[in-house]
Design an enzyme around this catalytic site. Structure first.
Site, PDB file in Angstrom:
ATOM      1  N   TRP A  28       0.930  -1.356   0.072  1.00 47.90           N
ATOM      2  CA  TRP A  28      -0.048  -0.010  -0.016  1.00 47.90           C
ATOM      3  C   TRP A  28       1.050   1.207  -0.018  1.00 47.90           C
ATOM      4  CZ3 TRP A  28      -3.456   2.496  -2.006  1.00 47.90           C
ATOM      5  CH2 TRP A  28      -4.241   3.484  -1.208  1.00 47.90           C
ATOM      6  N   ARG A  49      13.863  -1.974   6.728  1.00 49.18           N
ATOM      7  CA  ARG A  49      15.189  -2.832   6.280  1.00 49.18           C
ATOM      8  C   ARG A  49      16.016  -2.093   5.299  1.00 49.18           C
ATOM      9  NH1 ARG A  49      13.751  -7.154   4.186  1.00 49.18           N
ATOM     10  NH2 ARG A  49      11.761  -6.735   3.771  1.00 49.18           N
ATOM     11  N   GLY A 148     -10.316   4.250   1.432  1.00 52.61           N
ATOM     12  CA  GLY A 148     -11.431   4.003   0.310  1.00 52.61           C
ATOM     13  C   GLY A 148     -11.242   2.374  -0.038  1.00 52.61           C
ATOM     14  N   LYS A 203     -14.152  -2.204   8.383  1.00 52.87           N
ATOM     15  CA  LYS A 203     -14.565  -3.281   7.290  1.00 52.87           C
ATOM     16  C   LYS A 203     -13.769  -4.649   7.177  1.00 52.87           C
ATOM     17  CE  LYS A 203     -10.977  -1.867   4.915  1.00 52.87           C
ATOM     18  NZ  LYS A 203      -9.940  -2.725   4.091  1.00 52.87           N
ATOM     19  N   SER A 266      -7.979  -8.883  -1.571  1.00 53.89           N
ATOM     20  CA  SER A 266      -7.895  -8.536   0.128  1.00 53.89           C
ATOM     21  C   SER A 266      -7.445  -9.591   0.990  1.00 53.89           C
ATOM     22  CB  SER A 266      -9.490  -8.486   0.230  1.00 53.89           C
ATOM     23  OG  SER A 266      -9.799  -8.367   1.417  1.00 53.89           O
ATOM     24  N   ARG A 267      -6.564  -9.222   1.820  1.00 52.04           N
ATOM     25  CA  ARG A 267      -5.908  -9.906   2.671  1.00 52.04           C
ATOM     26  C   ARG A 267      -6.778 -10.462   3.686  1.00 52.04           C
ATOM     27  NH1 ARG A 267      -1.316  -5.592   4.105  1.00 52.04           N
ATOM     28  NH2 ARG A 267      -0.765  -4.972   1.996  1.00 52.04           N
TER      29      ARG A 267
END
Length: 342
Positions: A28, A49, A148, A203, A266-267
């Protein structure tokens, strides 16, 4: 560090735009860095890192999280926080919620922050949003939040998307809007920071539940009902915390919920599906990509116990993840609740 400072100055002068920093080189953070740098904004992408930063410098891509997406010339990976934050007009915080306090405490201060971390913390009987954590650790009051339906894998490849940025200071929200708005990414502004932030965090819990529905092959009707009632649970909770109800009908509420509860990217949805197939909490926490929902649901459960809040779906997800409850039994429990008007 002096070489980092001079590089920042030359980039800013040559390209005529003030730089920004992105703290966190996961998918992200990298996607947002790509958006801004593609417009010629100098972006310093800070990786915790050193070897990760060096690999990105050499390969001109983030092979760990977004392989195959080339970096624009104005995107500068670094492991030096001084270099990243020097003269940055604001710092985007894309650090996982569980590491946010520790990370920010070790970094230089920015003049303003934009939180894109979607999580909650329960500390000293208080439920804290990430913007509140940033303010507490840094002492900086200029904190915006951006949220969003923003799946990093799509945004990094410049597929059309939209988001909302909220801040108490409208000028800060407009500043962030200008930096990130482009042909593939439309940014709206809001003054409801509470609502935008809570929608993005809660969510993930509903997406975990949606993944469980998918894993159990319960069908589209069940999933649609879950998402709808989940949105109602989010809205009711958010309004009680001072958010505006209309915010949850927008991008950071309904929009984000649809994407996160439905997409294979989506994780959290994927994690819910994996849980019903036997993946343990320890295995979830050991994954390279962070599943924010497992930490958010824990914070919400603590808040529920302290206040008596009514969060039936959230509590069901908590019992499955942290108490080993059977997902089908939790579904039966939800379906057997007292009948009432919608």
């Amino acid at each position: 560090m002096s070489s980092g400072v001079s590089r920042t100055q030359s980039h800013s002068t040559r390209e005529g735009k003030s730089p920004i920093a992105v703290l966190g080189a996961g998918s992200w953070g990298t996607a947002l860095a790509l958006l801004a740098s593609s417009k010629g904004v100098p972006v310093y992408l800070w990786a915790r890192r050193a070897e990760h930063a060096l690999a990105m410098q050499l390969e001109r891509q983030n092979r760990e999280y977004l392989p195959g997406v080339a970096f624009p010339e104005s995107l500068y990976p670094t492991a030096d926080p001084e270099e990243a934050l020097h003269k940055a007009q604001f710092a985007v915080v894309a650090v996982p919620s569980k590491a946010l306090r520790e990370t920010l405490a070790q970094l230089p201060r920015a003049s303003a922050y934009v939180s894109v971390t979607k999580g909650l913390q329960f500390t000293d009987q208080h439920l804290l949003r990430m913007s509140q954590v940033i303010e507490a650790v840094t002492g900086v009051s200029q904190v915006a939040v951006l949220s969003g339906p923003n799946l990093a894998e799509e945004i990094a490849r410049f597929l059309p998307a939209a988001a909302v940025v909220a801040a108490q200071d409208p000028a800060l929200a407009q500043q962030v809007q200008r930096v990130f708005s482009g042909k593939s990414f439309r940014v709206y502004t809001s003054t409801d920071r509470v609502g935008v932030e809570l929608g993005g965090a809660l969510k993930n819990v509903i997406a975990l539940a949606a993944g469980m529905v998918d894993g159990l092959r319960l069908g589209d009707n069940a999933k649609a009902a879950l998402i709808t009632r989940g949105l109602r649970e989010i809205t009711r909770f958010g309004v009680a915390q001072g958010a505006q109800e209309t915010t949850f009908m927008g991008l950071s509420g309904l929009g984000d919920l649809i994407a996160t509860a439905s997409s294979p990217y989506s994780r959290n949805r994927t994690a819910g599906e994996q849980i019903v197939k036997g993946l343990t909490l320890a295995q979830l926490e050991a994954q390279k990509t962070v599943v924010e929902g497992i930490y958010t649901v824990k914070a919400l459960h603590a808040w529920d116990r302290a206040t008596g809040a009514d969060l039936p779906i959230t509590e069901a997800v908590y019992r499955v993840i942290y108490q080993g409850a059977d997902p089908m039994q939790e579904l039966i429990r939800l379906m057997s609740r007292e009948a009432k008007p919608e």
